[in-house]
Design a protein around this motif. Sequence first.
Motif, short mmCIF file in Angstrom:
data_model
loop_
_atom_site.label_atom_id
_atom_site.label_comp_id
_atom_site.label_asym_id
_atom_site.label_seq_id
_atom_site.Cartn_x
_atom_site.Cartn_y
_atom_site.Cartn_z
N VAL A 73 0.86 -1.18 0.00
CA VAL A 73 0.00 0.00 0.00
C VAL A 73 0.90 1.23 0.00
N ASP A 74 0.54 2.21 -0.82
CA ASP A 74 1.34 3.42 -0.98
C ASP A 74 1.22 4.32 0.26
N LEU A 75 2.35 4.50 0.96
CA LEU A 75 2.32 5.32 2.17
C LEU A 75 3.06 6.65 1.99
N SER A 76 3.40 6.98 0.72
CA SER A 76 4.10 8.25 0.52
C SER A 76 3.09 9.39 0.43
N ASN A 77 3.39 10.47 1.11
CA ASN A 77 2.54 11.67 1.09
C ASN A 77 1.09 11.41 1.50
N VAL A 78 0.90 10.58 2.50
CA VAL A 78 -0.45 10.39 3.04
C VAL A 78 -0.41 10.68 4.53
N LYS A 79 -1.57 10.98 5.08
CA LYS A 79 -1.63 11.30 6.50
C LYS A 79 -1.43 10.03 7.34
N MET A 80 -0.51 10.11 8.29
CA MET A 80 -0.27 8.99 9.20
C MET A 80 -0.70 9.42 10.61
N SER A 81 -1.22 8.47 11.37
CA SER A 81 -1.68 8.79 12.73
C SER A 81 -1.40 7.63 13.65
N MET A 82 -1.73 7.84 14.93
CA MET A 82 -1.61 6.74 15.87
C MET A 82 -2.72 5.72 15.60
N ASN A 83 -2.37 4.45 15.61
CA ASN A 83 -3.36 3.39 15.46
C ASN A 83 -4.51 3.63 16.46
N PRO A 84 -5.77 3.67 15.99
CA PRO A 84 -6.88 4.01 16.88
C PRO A 84 -6.99 3.14 18.14
N PHE A 85 -6.71 1.85 18.00
CA PHE A 85 -6.78 0.98 19.19
C PHE A 85 -5.69 1.35 20.20
N ASP A 86 -4.55 1.88 19.69
CA ASP A 86 -3.47 2.29 20.59
C ASP A 86 -3.84 3.58 21.33
N GLU A 87 -4.61 4.45 20.63
CA GLU A 87 -5.10 5.66 21.31
C GLU A 87 -5.96 5.26 22.50
N ILE A 88 -6.77 4.22 22.30
CA ILE A 88 -7.62 3.73 23.39
C ILE A 88 -6.75 3.20 24.53
N ALA A 89 -5.63 2.56 24.16
CA ALA A 89 -4.71 2.03 25.17
C ALA A 89 -4.07 3.16 25.98
N VAL A 90 -3.64 4.21 25.28
CA VAL A 90 -3.05 5.36 25.98
C VAL A 90 -4.08 5.98 26.91
N GLU A 91 -5.30 6.15 26.39
CA GLU A 91 -6.37 6.75 27.19
C GLU A 91 -6.63 5.92 28.46
N GLU A 92 -6.65 4.59 28.30
CA GLU A 92 -6.94 3.75 29.46
C GLU A 92 -5.84 3.87 30.51
N ALA A 93 -4.60 3.95 30.05
CA ALA A 93 -3.49 4.11 31.00
C ALA A 93 -3.64 5.43 31.76
N ILE A 94 -4.04 6.48 31.02
CA ILE A 94 -4.20 7.79 31.66
C ILE A 94 -5.34 7.74 32.69
N ARG A 95 -6.43 7.06 32.32
CA ARG A 95 -7.56 6.96 33.27
C ARG A 95 -7.15 6.19 34.52
N LEU A 96 -6.34 5.15 34.33
CA LEU A 96 -5.88 4.38 35.49
C LEU A 96 -4.94 5.23 36.34
N LYS A 97 -4.21 6.14 35.69
CA LYS A 97 -3.34 7.04 36.46
C LYS A 97 -4.20 8.04 37.23
N GLU A 98 -5.24 8.53 36.58
CA GLU A 98 -6.13 9.49 37.25
C GLU A 98 -6.83 8.85 38.45
N LYS A 99 -7.04 7.54 38.38
CA LYS A 99 -7.66 6.83 39.51
C LYS A 99 -6.64 6.45 40.58
N GLY A 100 -5.36 6.74 40.32
CA GLY A 100 -4.34 6.42 41.32
C GLY A 100 -3.83 4.99 41.24
#
Lengths: 250, 309
Positions: free
Chosen positions: A26-53
Amino acid sequence: MKALVPVKRVLDYNVKPRIKADGTGVDLSNVKMSMNPFDEIAVEEAIRLKEKGVVTEIVAVSIGEAKAQETLRTALAMGADRAILVTAEGTVEPLAVAKILKGIVAEESPELVILGKQAIDDDNNQTGQMLAGLLGWAQGTFASKVEAADGEVRVTREVDGGLETDLLKLPAIITTDLRLNEPRYASLPNIMKAKSKPLANKTPADYGVDTAPRISIVKVTEPSKRQAGSKVADVDELVTKLAALGIAKS
Amino acid sequence: MKCLVLVEHDGKTVRDATLSAVTAASKLGQVDLLVAGEGVGPVAEAAAKIAGAGTVYVADDAAYAHQLAENIAPLAVELMGEHDAFVCPATTNGKNIAPRVAALLDVMQVSDVLSIEGPDTFTRPIYAGNAIATVKTSDPKLVLTVRGTAFEKAAAEGGSGQVQPAQSTGDKGLSRFENAEIAQNARPELTSAKIIVSGGRALQNSENFHSLIEPLADKLGAAVGASRAAVDAGYVPNDYQVGQTGKIVAPDVYIAVGISGAIQHLAGMKDSKIIVAINKDADAPIFQVADIGLVGDLFKVVPELTEKL
């Protein structure tokens, strides 16, 4: 406890993949790249667990080309504390990623590793389970709910028939499914702050891992296309058509 | 090549996904089966009757009762000493267990296999099915998950496998099953249903979903599915979701009601034989794949259809 969150830089989920004319991928030149959506959910969950102590420190890791640093900055802007970039050229398969992560786990001693259940490019759905196997840890895959529970973690999992809840001994691996949470957007001040958060640079060799692929791509092709059929004018015509298929009484 | 197929079961009967995995494995060579669970004698008997079954290994132990990957993976690894390929259905259970086995064998797994092109060459979907990759593995053993809709089901009767007990590898003490909320559903199961009626966000709420989609499904003896949007909005539980990250289905007839046809949804149902779409937006992408389309207000059309069928 410390949480490790691996993140992958992938073709943005809103971009339609274009297959290269020579059929090599698949051609990945000059296209928008982002964080894998499931990984964003993983980061968010870690942050929520941090907010809960529950979690005290969040370390984000990315394995890939140098530009994966941008993905790590996104994780830092969301709320991760520091980052590790393992620079590697070309495709790094889930097995090699799991081996590198095992090396990082040995150095960092996290009690939780939270990963996306799959990356939306290769759709392998393997890395978390492989890492759990290599470490001999418990695995809570396809999580839709995560709760700390007295030396254990309670994970509700999205399985084919519905939901299943398991108790995992710590340390443990969690992989995220869609409904675990809705990831936050990084605020501008946090994006600025993320630029000065620590980011360590590593290579697969630092962990003694050979990233040569085991699987080679012979070719990549378009899926067979369906032809659009015809439209019917009203319910009566639809009923007649369905009857012709033998699934309805007319 | 000697294949070991993980039998998916509910403690009493063999699930259909197993039968597709058997067909895939039979293209590679000999098919042995692994039944792990507690009190699974009847499952083993049924597995032995699957056409083409060789040895049916039965590991009967409380440690396997809930298919925990931490306990089943070491068992599979043990049996893989004498096998060349570990083949799992690409169900949530297979996806949970297979990569753990692959890592322990130091093998790179091939996920979601669509076709077997040779002893080491397979096709599989990438980018949510927007591209199909032909891949060739160099590992000495194979670990595969296979997509059920891509392979015919092996006959459930007619085989004469030999049931043989397998030594339990015990409870690794890493995880415990607490409970499951498995939907009790009188309707057919989504992945094996001949007809599916699916609803999308246009239904607006849970009440409409139940009062419009379910009567139509029941009239047709169909299973009920939903788009991710409808599940995320809470109209129905997660196990209804059809799509790339939900269930992959390929029924004879798929009726999409109020579903626009996002690529992630199409990836889960585009192999259906006949697709019927009902949507008020004539430009919805679902009509590009539908064999029969009806542009109209689902709140009027669906009750009328249910009545006239």
